[in-house]
Every structure is written in C-alpha cells, then in structure tokens.
Scaffold this motif. Structure first.
Motif, PDB file in Angstrom:
ATOM      1  N   GLY A   1       4.983   3.933   7.667  1.00 49.74           N
ATOM      2  CA  GLY A   1       5.828   2.844   7.167  1.00 49.74           C
ATOM      3  C   GLY A   1       5.874   2.861   5.659  1.00 49.74           C
ATOM      4  O   GLY A   1       5.117   3.587   4.996  1.00 49.74           O
ATOM      5  N   LEU A   2       6.793   2.092   5.088  1.00 46.88           N
ATOM      6  CA  LEU A   2       6.913   1.963   3.645  1.00 46.88           C
ATOM      7  C   LEU A   2       6.939   0.482   3.283  1.00 46.88           C
ATOM      8  O   LEU A   2       7.667  -0.303   3.897  1.00 46.88           O
ATOM      9  CB  LEU A   2       8.193   2.632   3.131  1.00 46.88           C
ATOM     10  CG  LEU A   2       8.243   4.161   3.204  1.00 46.88           C
ATOM     11  CD1 LEU A   2       9.650   4.665   2.885  1.00 46.88           C
ATOM     12  CD2 LEU A   2       7.231   4.790   2.251  1.00 46.88           C
ATOM     13  N   ASP A   3       6.135   0.118   2.286  1.00 46.41           N
ATOM     14  CA  ASP A   3       6.098  -1.255   1.801  1.00 46.41           C
ATOM     15  C   ASP A   3       6.931  -1.437   0.539  1.00 46.41           C
ATOM     16  O   ASP A   3       7.389  -2.549   0.258  1.00 46.41           O
ATOM     17  CB  ASP A   3       4.655  -1.663   1.492  1.00 46.41           C
ATOM     18  CG  ASP A   3       3.742  -1.478   2.692  1.00 46.41           C
ATOM     19  OD1 ASP A   3       4.093  -1.983   3.772  1.00 46.41           O
ATOM     20  OD2 ASP A   3       2.701  -0.813   2.550  1.00 46.41           O
ATOM     21  N   ARG A   4       7.071  -0.368  -0.223  1.00 44.69           N
ATOM     22  CA  ARG A   4       7.823  -0.439  -1.476  1.00 44.69           C
ATOM     23  C   ARG A   4       8.543   0.894  -1.697  1.00 44.69           C
ATOM     24  O   ARG A   4       7.967   1.948  -1.460  1.00 44.69           O
ATOM     25  CB  ARG A   4       6.890  -0.729  -2.653  1.00 44.69           C
ATOM     26  CG  ARG A   4       7.562  -0.662  -4.024  1.00 44.69           C
ATOM     27  CD  ARG A   4       6.562  -0.951  -5.150  1.00 44.69           C
ATOM     28  NE  ARG A   4       6.155  -2.350  -5.125  1.00 44.69           N
ATOM     29  CZ  ARG A   4       4.958  -2.784  -5.499  1.00 44.69           C
ATOM     30  NH1 ARG A   4       4.030  -1.915  -5.899  1.00 44.69           N
ATOM     31  NH2 ARG A   4       4.671  -4.070  -5.462  1.00 44.69           N
TER      32      ARG A   4
ATOM     33  N   ARG B   1      11.277  10.539   7.107  1.00 44.52           N
ATOM     34  CA  ARG B   1      10.076  11.366   7.198  1.00 44.52           C
ATOM     35  C   ARG B   1       8.881  10.665   6.545  1.00 44.52           C
ATOM     36  O   ARG B   1       7.757  10.680   7.082  1.00 44.52           O
ATOM     37  CB  ARG B   1      10.320  12.717   6.526  1.00 44.52           C
ATOM     38  CG  ARG B   1       9.105  13.631   6.483  1.00 44.52           C
ATOM     39  CD  ARG B   1       8.667  14.102   7.856  1.00 44.52           C
ATOM     40  NE  ARG B   1       7.435  14.856   7.783  1.00 44.52           N
ATOM     41  CZ  ARG B   1       7.362  16.164   7.475  1.00 44.52           C
ATOM     42  NH1 ARG B   1       8.462  16.849   7.225  1.00 44.52           N
ATOM     43  NH2 ARG B   1       6.192  16.779   7.443  1.00 44.52           N
ATOM     44  N   ALA B   2       9.125  10.037   5.412  1.00 43.88           N
ATOM     45  CA  ALA B   2       8.039   9.331   4.726  1.00 43.88           C
ATOM     46  C   ALA B   2       7.541   8.154   5.558  1.00 43.88           C
ATOM     47  O   ALA B   2       6.341   7.866   5.580  1.00 43.88           O
ATOM     48  CB  ALA B   2       8.511   8.847   3.354  1.00 43.88           C
ATOM     49  N   VAL B   3       8.447   7.491   6.259  1.00 44.99           N
ATOM     50  CA  VAL B   3       8.047   6.389   7.141  1.00 44.99           C
ATOM     51  C   VAL B   3       7.081   6.895   8.203  1.00 44.99           C
ATOM     52  O   VAL B   3       6.064   6.262   8.514  1.00 44.99           O
ATOM     53  CB  VAL B   3       9.285   5.740   7.788  1.00 44.99           C
ATOM     54  CG1 VAL B   3       8.881   4.826   8.950  1.00 44.99           C
ATOM     55  CG2 VAL B   3      10.070   4.956   6.740  1.00 44.99           C
ATOM     56  N   VAL B   4       7.377   8.072   8.757  1.00 40.17           N
ATOM     57  CA  VAL B   4       6.486   8.659   9.762  1.00 40.17           C
ATOM     58  C   VAL B   4       5.171   9.094   9.127  1.00 40.17           C
ATOM     59  O   VAL B   4       4.079   8.797   9.625  1.00 40.17           O
ATOM     60  CB  VAL B   4       7.173   9.851  10.456  1.00 40.17           C
ATOM     61  CG1 VAL B   4       6.197  10.591  11.373  1.00 40.17           C
ATOM     62  CG2 VAL B   4       8.391   9.379  11.249  1.00 40.17           C
TER      63      VAL B   4
ATOM     64  N   ARG C   1       0.809  -1.212   0.000  1.00 40.37           N
ATOM     65  CA  ARG C   1       0.000   0.000   0.000  1.00 40.37           C
ATOM     66  C   ARG C   1       0.846   1.266   0.000  1.00 40.37           C
ATOM     67  O   ARG C   1       0.542   2.226  -0.710  1.00 40.37           O
ATOM     68  CB  ARG C   1      -0.926   0.031   1.218  1.00 40.37           C
ATOM     69  CG  ARG C   1      -1.641   1.374   1.396  1.00 40.37           C
ATOM     70  CD  ARG C   1      -2.469   1.434   2.661  1.00 40.37           C
ATOM     71  NE  ARG C   1      -3.691   0.678   2.543  1.00 40.37           N
ATOM     72  CZ  ARG C   1      -4.801   1.143   1.983  1.00 40.37           C
ATOM     73  NH1 ARG C   1      -4.834   2.368   1.464  1.00 40.37           N
ATOM     74  NH2 ARG C   1      -5.891   0.424   1.926  1.00 40.37           N
ATOM     75  N   ARG C   2       1.905   1.314   0.799  1.00 37.93           N
ATOM     76  CA  ARG C   2       2.641   2.551   1.053  1.00 37.93           C
ATOM     77  C   ARG C   2       3.916   2.560   0.216  1.00 37.93           C
ATOM     78  O   ARG C   2       4.830   1.771   0.452  1.00 37.93           O
ATOM     79  CB  ARG C   2       2.962   2.657   2.537  1.00 37.93           C
ATOM     80  CG  ARG C   2       1.701   2.652   3.418  1.00 37.93           C
ATOM     81  CD  ARG C   2       1.998   2.338   4.865  1.00 37.93           C
ATOM     82  NE  ARG C   2       2.589   1.001   5.032  1.00 37.93           N
ATOM     83  CZ  ARG C   2       2.885   0.458   6.206  1.00 37.93           C
ATOM     84  NH1 ARG C   2       2.658   1.131   7.320  1.00 37.93           N
ATOM     85  NH2 ARG C   2       3.415  -0.755   6.277  1.00 37.93           N
TER      86      ARG C   2
END
Length: 270
Positions: free
Chosen positions: A102-105, A95-98, A24-25
């Motif tokens: 989280g990041l999936d890809r 920053r994007a993780v926050v 998703r993220r």
C-alpha cells in the motif's frame, strides 16, 4: 549484504524503528537527485518504506544502495519511470502498492527546469518542460488518487515552486507556467476531495541549491540542499493545503509577489 537483498524483496522487511509519523509507505517521483533524493534520505533515516521513481535508473540504484548501507533493514524499491507516460505511471504505482503493501503518501516531485525564450526556435525544449512538469504531475495524481480513493486515505504532495506565483519571462517562461498549472491542479483536487479523507498539499519551494537553479547567478535567498529539504520534509509532515519553503522569507515575500508589478518582482526574487 547480497545483491538480492539490495534489490529489496517483494515481501518487505520492516525496519527496526517506527516512523515518527503515520505515513510509513511513501512513493517519490523525481527521486534520483535534488529534492527527491534528499527527501528519500530523510525518510529512510526516519524508518519509512520507500518507492523511488525516476527516469535515470543507475542514479536510483546508487541511492538505494546508499540508503541500505546506512539502514540495512530498510525497505527501498526503485522503479525506472518517465511520468509523462500515463500507462507506465499507472503500472509503477500499482507495482509499488504491491511491493510496499500500500501507499500512504505520494510525492509528485518529478520535474525539469530547463527552458528557452519563447520564439527563440527551441519550442521542443519548452514542450519537454511542460510535458514532464504538467502532464507528468497529472499522471502521478491520477494514479495516486485512484489508490487513495480505494483505501479512503492518503496524502498527495505536489511540488510546485515560488515561480508559480507570477509569470517569469525568458528561459523561465515554460517552467513558471508549468508550476502555476500544477498549483492549480492541487487546488482543484482539494476542492474535489473536500469531503474525503484524502489530503492534497501543494508546496512552493524557493531557491534551494539543486541542479534546477544552479546556473542562475541572480537567485536570492538560496539555502543549501540539506537545509532546504529538511524544512521541506517538515512542511510535508504537517500536511497543509499549501506551504512556502523555506518559510522565511518566502511566506512573507509571496503576498508581495502576487500583487507587485512584474518589474518589482524581477528585482525582488532575481
């Protein structure tokens, strides 16, 4: 929609539609134009949460506004980023993780295609190509894999090129070299992560109509941006070790390119 809403709140608002795939993220570098921007459109249509990065912030903001106009409840964050800056890349990924939880890809798509003939007196141009394409992709991979390692899951996508398969000359020398280098990076990471639940895909696009190949009158088998990127997105979703896009003809041309004399390769691909 207010200006504040367009900038996407720190606490993401989920879209109405679940994505078709579990990733998703998604963070995309080089998202202000070309393949990166079109991937953002495809994944926004599919309900993904996006972190879009590029050096050109105004273009990113226009893309964000376009996506939110089409999908008002989407989550779209934008970040100005020069991927050749390692510390900045780490900060933006954190920053994007926050912001996305989280990041999936992570798609390492930032790159430049301009170059000059070696020895022509324009070494600075070639160094920019190598720095952005090689060091920038390396920086992105370092930051992405660190996050994926912590959560023991994730998908890193390295956008290489068919030009990586052989050494192209003239103004293509630095570009070809850089794309070969990051293809090797992808293979090295797959070897390192073989026993970990972290996937690394190296994608080799052929001639898709972007700014990088717009000035090449000899390009062969070129496809429109929308067509090529739809096939690119489908290849990424399959999470292969490597893929050629569009598959026809490039999956069939690739074995020939690897072994044919350079004179034949030049005539074959333009």
């Amino acid at each position: 929609m207010s200006a504040d809403q367009r900038k996407s709140p720190t606490e993401p608002q989920r879209g109405n539609r679940p994505p078709a795939h579990g990733r998703r993220r998604i963070l995309i570098t080089g998202a202000s134009s070309g393949l990166g921007a079109q991937l953002a459109r495809i994944w926004a249509d599919d309900g993904r949460d996006l972190a879009l990065c590029a050096r050109r912030l105004p273009e990113l903001e226009r893309l964000r506004d376009e996506l939110l106009d089409r999908h008002p409840h989407s989550v779209v964050h934008v970040y100005q980023l020069d991927v050749s800056d390692a510390e900045a890349t780490e900060r933006v990924v954190e920053r994007a993780v926050v912001d996305l939880g989280g990041l999936d890809r992570v798609v390492a798509g930032a790159g430049i295609g301009m170059g000059a003939r070696v020895g022509s007196g324009h070494a600075d141009v070639n160094r920019r190509v190598l720095t952005t394409n090689v060091i920038g992709t390396w920086n992105t991979a370092e930051a992405a894999i660190r996050h994926f390692w912590d959560r023991q899951d994730g998908h890193l996508v390295i956008i290489s090129s068919m030009a990586a398969l052989r050494g192209f000359g003239g103004a293509m020398a630095a570009y070809s070299t850089s794309k070969a280098a990051i293809a090797t990076l992808g293979e090295s990471l797959r070897s390192s992560l073989a026993r970990r639940p972290i996937t690394v895909s190296t994608i080799f696009p052929g001639n898709i109509d972007t700014a990088i190949n717009a000035g090449n009158p000899d390009k062969k088998w070129s496809v429109p941006l929308e067509v090529g990127t739809a096939q690119l997105a489908a290849a990424i979703e399959a999470e292969p070790a490597s893929a050629y896009v569009p598959r026809r003809p490039w999956a069939y041309v690739a074995p020939i390119m690897r072994v044919a004399p350079l004179s034949v390769v030049r005539r074959l691909v333009g």
